[in-house]
Motif scaffolding. Structure first.
Motif, short mmCIF file in Angstrom:
data_model
loop_
_atom_site.label_atom_id
_atom_site.label_comp_id
_atom_site.label_asym_id
_atom_site.label_seq_id
_atom_site.Cartn_x
_atom_site.Cartn_y
_atom_site.Cartn_z
N SER A 32 8.79 0.70 -19.37
CA SER A 32 10.16 1.13 -19.05
C SER A 32 10.42 1.09 -17.54
CB SER A 32 10.43 2.54 -19.57
OG SER A 32 9.75 3.49 -18.78
N ASN A 64 9.26 4.30 -15.90
CA ASN A 64 7.82 4.39 -15.61
C ASN A 64 7.43 3.48 -14.44
OD1 ASN A 64 7.27 6.35 -17.48
ND2 ASN A 64 6.71 4.90 -19.08
N SER A 109 10.11 -5.09 -15.87
CA SER A 109 10.06 -4.24 -17.05
C SER A 109 10.08 -5.07 -18.33
CB SER A 109 11.24 -3.26 -17.04
OG SER A 109 11.31 -2.55 -18.24
N THR A 167 13.99 -4.53 -13.22
CA THR A 167 14.43 -4.76 -14.60
C THR A 167 13.70 -5.94 -15.22
OG1 THR A 167 16.60 -3.85 -14.09
CG2 THR A 167 16.45 -5.24 -16.05
#
Length: 76
Positions: free
Chosen positions: A38, A41, A32, A29
């Motif tokens: 994302s 991805n 990202s 996270t």
């Protein structure tokens, strides 16, 4: 020996994203957020299901993880 098919060649590349994240105490996270890609991805890349990666994405990941491309992607 016949030349390998493109999918077979791609299967020889292993992404060490999990290991690098763990070494740095970083979550997918957070990565990202830092690279603007994302979680889905990044997960595809992490699980060796990616068929391609943009140089800009690769550069951003390496910058965020303070690593070289060869530390992230290795040939099996």
């Amino acid at each position: 020996m016949a030349p390998a098919e493109p999918d077979e060649e791609a299967g020889r590349i292993h992404c060490r994203l999990d290991e690098l994240l763990a070494e740095r105490g970083m979550t997918l996270t957070r990565l990202s957020e830092l690279v603007g890609v994302s979680i889905v991805n990044l997960s595809v890349l992490k699980n060796d299901r990616a068929r391609a990666i943009r140089f800009s994405t690769l550069t951003a990941i390496c910058d965020a993880l303070d690593c070289e491309v060869g530390e992230l992607l290795v040939v099996r």
